[in-house]
Motif scaffolding. Structure first.
Motif, PDB file in Angstrom:
ATOM      1  N   VAL A  66      38.428 -39.826 -20.910  1.00  0.00           N
ATOM      2  CA  VAL A  66      38.600 -41.071 -20.181  1.00  0.00           C
ATOM      3  C   VAL A  66      40.068 -41.466 -20.243  1.00  0.00           C
ATOM      4  N   THR A  67      40.498 -42.201 -19.262  1.00  0.00           N
ATOM      5  CA  THR A  67      41.851 -42.728 -19.257  1.00  0.00           C
ATOM      6  C   THR A  67      41.782 -44.236 -19.438  1.00  0.00           C
ATOM      7  N   GLU A  68      42.921 -44.867 -19.687  1.00  0.00           N
ATOM      8  CA  GLU A  68      42.932 -46.328 -19.777  1.00  0.00           C
ATOM      9  C   GLU A  68      42.456 -46.901 -18.445  1.00  0.00           C
ATOM     10  N   GLY A  69      41.553 -47.868 -18.529  1.00  0.00           N
ATOM     11  CA  GLY A  69      40.966 -48.420 -17.312  1.00  0.00           C
ATOM     12  C   GLY A  69      39.689 -47.717 -16.901  1.00  0.00           C
ATOM     13  N   GLN A  70      39.104 -46.916 -17.831  1.00  0.00           N
ATOM     14  CA  GLN A  70      37.842 -46.245 -17.563  1.00  0.00           C
ATOM     15  C   GLN A  70      36.873 -46.439 -18.722  1.00  0.00           C
ATOM     16  N   PHE A 112      34.495 -56.735 -22.177  1.00  0.00           N
ATOM     17  CA  PHE A 112      35.821 -56.542 -21.606  1.00  0.00           C
ATOM     18  C   PHE A 112      36.921 -57.191 -22.449  1.00  0.00           C
ATOM     19  N   ASP A 113      36.613 -58.292 -23.098  1.00  0.00           N
ATOM     20  CA  ASP A 113      37.625 -58.951 -23.922  1.00  0.00           C
ATOM     21  C   ASP A 113      38.030 -58.079 -25.111  1.00  0.00           C
ATOM     22  N   SER A 114      37.075 -57.365 -25.695  1.00  0.00           N
ATOM     23  CA  SER A 114      37.401 -56.456 -26.794  1.00  0.00           C
ATOM     24  C   SER A 114      38.288 -55.317 -26.308  1.00  0.00           C
ATOM     25  N   LEU A 115      37.983 -54.773 -25.139  1.00  0.00           N
ATOM     26  CA  LEU A 115      38.813 -53.713 -24.575  1.00  0.00           C
ATOM     27  C   LEU A 115      40.239 -54.208 -24.354  1.00  0.00           C
ATOM     28  N   ARG A 116      40.354 -55.413 -23.859  1.00  0.00           N
ATOM     29  CA  ARG A 116      41.674 -55.994 -23.618  1.00  0.00           C
ATOM     30  C   ARG A 116      42.459 -56.136 -24.924  1.00  0.00           C
ATOM     31  N   THR A 117      41.771 -56.506 -25.997  1.00  0.00           N
ATOM     32  CA  THR A 117      42.438 -56.666 -27.291  1.00  0.00           C
ATOM     33  C   THR A 117      43.007 -55.343 -27.786  1.00  0.00           C
ATOM     34  N   TYR A 118      42.255 -54.271 -27.663  1.00  0.00           N
ATOM     35  CA  TYR A 118      42.754 -52.955 -28.084  1.00  0.00           C
ATOM     36  C   TYR A 118      44.003 -52.559 -27.290  1.00  0.00           C
ATOM     37  N   ILE A 119      44.004 -52.871 -26.011  1.00  0.00           N
ATOM     38  CA  ILE A 119      45.168 -52.540 -25.180  1.00  0.00           C
ATOM     39  C   ILE A 119      46.377 -53.349 -25.613  1.00  0.00           C
ATOM     40  N   GLU A 120      46.176 -54.644 -25.825  1.00  0.00           N
ATOM     41  CA  GLU A 120      47.290 -55.506 -26.230  1.00  0.00           C
ATOM     42  C   GLU A 120      47.849 -55.095 -27.592  1.00  0.00           C
ATOM     43  N   GLN A 121      46.989 -54.613 -28.477  1.00  0.00           N
ATOM     44  CA  GLN A 121      47.430 -54.180 -29.803  1.00  0.00           C
ATOM     45  C   GLN A 121      47.922 -52.738 -29.813  1.00  0.00           C
ATOM     46  N   LYS A 122      47.838 -52.077 -28.659  1.00  0.00           N
ATOM     47  CA  LYS A 122      48.237 -50.678 -28.520  1.00  0.00           C
ATOM     48  C   LYS A 122      47.510 -49.781 -29.521  1.00  0.00           C
ATOM     49  N   ASP A 123      46.242 -50.088 -29.723  1.00  0.00           N
ATOM     50  CA  ASP A 123      45.388 -49.334 -30.630  1.00  0.00           C
ATOM     51  C   ASP A 123      44.671 -48.256 -29.819  1.00  0.00           C
ATOM     52  N   THR A 124      45.304 -47.093 -29.696  1.00  0.00           N
ATOM     53  CA  THR A 124      44.776 -46.027 -28.852  1.00  0.00           C
ATOM     54  C   THR A 124      43.431 -45.514 -29.347  1.00  0.00           C
ATOM     55  N   ALA A 125      43.327 -45.297 -30.660  1.00  0.00           N
ATOM     56  CA  ALA A 125      42.078 -44.782 -31.223  1.00  0.00           C
ATOM     57  C   ALA A 125      40.943 -45.785 -31.059  1.00  0.00           C
ATOM     58  N   GLY A 126      41.227 -47.046 -31.316  1.00  0.00           N
ATOM     59  CA  GLY A 126      40.215 -48.082 -31.157  1.00  0.00           C
ATOM     60  C   GLY A 126      39.781 -48.234 -29.718  1.00  0.00           C
ATOM     61  N   LEU A 127      40.733 -48.110 -28.791  1.00  0.00           N
ATOM     62  CA  LEU A 127      40.416 -48.237 -27.370  1.00  0.00           C
ATOM     63  C   LEU A 127      39.519 -47.098 -26.920  1.00  0.00           C
ATOM     64  N   LEU A 128      39.822 -45.867 -27.339  1.00  0.00           N
ATOM     65  CA  LEU A 128      39.005 -44.731 -26.938  1.00  0.00           C
ATOM     66  C   LEU A 128      37.574 -44.905 -27.425  1.00  0.00           C
ATOM     67  N   LYS A 129      37.408 -45.372 -28.643  1.00  0.00           N
ATOM     68  CA  LYS A 129      36.068 -45.603 -29.174  1.00  0.00           C
ATOM     69  C   LYS A 129      35.350 -46.673 -28.374  1.00  0.00           C
ATOM     70  N   ALA A 130      36.072 -47.750 -28.038  1.00  0.00           N
ATOM     71  CA  ALA A 130      35.469 -48.851 -27.285  1.00  0.00           C
ATOM     72  C   ALA A 130      35.135 -48.451 -25.852  1.00  0.00           C
ATOM     73  N   GLN A 131      35.790 -47.428 -25.333  1.00  0.00           N
ATOM     74  CA  GLN A 131      35.540 -46.957 -23.972  1.00  0.00           C
ATOM     75  C   GLN A 131      34.360 -45.997 -23.888  1.00  0.00           C
ATOM     76  N   THR A 132      33.921 -45.473 -25.033  1.00  0.00           N
ATOM     77  CA  THR A 132      32.897 -44.432 -25.011  1.00  0.00           C
ATOM     78  C   THR A 132      31.701 -44.699 -25.928  1.00  0.00           C
ATOM     79  N   ARG A 133      31.820 -45.669 -26.827  1.00  0.00           N
ATOM     80  CA  ARG A 133      30.708 -46.007 -27.724  1.00  0.00           C
ATOM     81  C   ARG A 133      30.442 -47.498 -27.623  1.00  0.00           C
TER      82      ARG A 133
END
Length: 263
Positions: free
Chosen positions: A40-44, A60-81
């Motif tokens: 997945v890419t950012e925005g998916q 969506f608010d949690s996803l936004r938080t990971y992006i703002e914190q530049k937490d790549t690993a956390g964002l990937l997990k939130a995008q798929t789990r």
């Protein structure tokens, strides 16, 4: 006569079984294996919505938080789990509200198709459990919002969208609506072409992004790739688009979703 009835019942069961395997592998491990490294890419989002038994929740608010914190690993997990909760099939106490529960419907699999159906029974059950914070939820080809409303646009890519959601302020958004025969959850009477369905509100506009038709056999899927706008109950907007309904292994009801939030 009994033999003929047995054969017909078996054929009916096979038909509904094919419906089940189309979105949820009864033969688990063959069709619905989880990809080892989801792409997945950012925005998916990549949502495994194959289960008959569970709702999967996206915040969506949690996803936004990971992006703002530049937490790549956390964002990937939130995008798929995703947080998921089972569909209640029993009532833990009291008499219930007379509406929340499991509705058993007969579907005309061998006749005019599943659009022709009849209610046969109702079993009261507990209300659907939900996480403290969520935006949208998925169950197979069903989608619902957390008190939001949805507008289907004519845009076929996220890049075509107007820069701001202000362009949609005067549009008519459709809230979630009550459904008794679309959220299939109980397969125990498939041999009689009977399916237990959860009585719950779903967003019937957003759920049109993936339609299942029987006949033909095997079931036919039709994907609507238009961009949809979700107006949240807090006034924020999100844009979503179904890009694919199969994963890399070809299992259906694995949803690849493009999203833009806040929009």
């Amino acid at each position: 006569m009994n033999l003929r009835k047995h054969i017909l019942d078996t054929l009916a069961g096979v038909a509904v079984l094919l419906t089940a395997t189309a979105c949820n592998g009864v033969f688990d491990g063959i069709y619905d294996e989880v990809p080892a490294t989801p792409t997945v890419t950012e925005g998916q989002l990549l949502v495994d919505a194959t289960s008959w038994k569970d709702w999967y929740y996206v915040d969506f608010d949690s996803l936004r938080t990971y992006i703002e914190q530049k937490d790549t690993a956390g964002l990937l997990k939130a995008q798929t789990r995703f947080a998921h909760f089972p569909i209640p099939t029993t009532l833990s106490g009291g008499a219930g509200d007379g509406q929340t529960g499991i509705y058993t419907y007969w579907f005309d699999v061998f006749g005019k198709g599943i659009s022709v159906n009849e209610k046969r029974s109702f079993t009261p059950a507990d209300a659907q459990e939900e996480p403290p914070s969520w935006s949208i939820a998925f169950h197979r080809n069903n989608v619902r919002t957390n008190g939001g409303a949805v507008l289907e646009t004519n845009y076929k890519s996220m890049s075509e969208l107007p820069k701001s959601s202000i362009d949609f302020l005067g549009a008519t958004f459709q809230p979630d609506e009550w459904s008794e025969n679309e959220v299939w959850t109980d397969q125990s009477q498939m041999l009689q072409s009977l399916i237990g369905c959860q009585g719950i509100k779903i967003n019937k506009v957003l759920s049109t992004w993936l339609r299942l038709d029987i006949p033909p056999m095997p079931p036919a899927f039709t994907m609507n790739s238009h961009v949809f706008i979700i107006r949240m109950k807090n006034g924020n907007y999100a844009a979503v688009q179904l890009e694919n309904y199969m994963n890399a292994e070809g299992a259906k009801c694995w949803l690849t979703i493009n999203y833009k939030y806040p929009y």
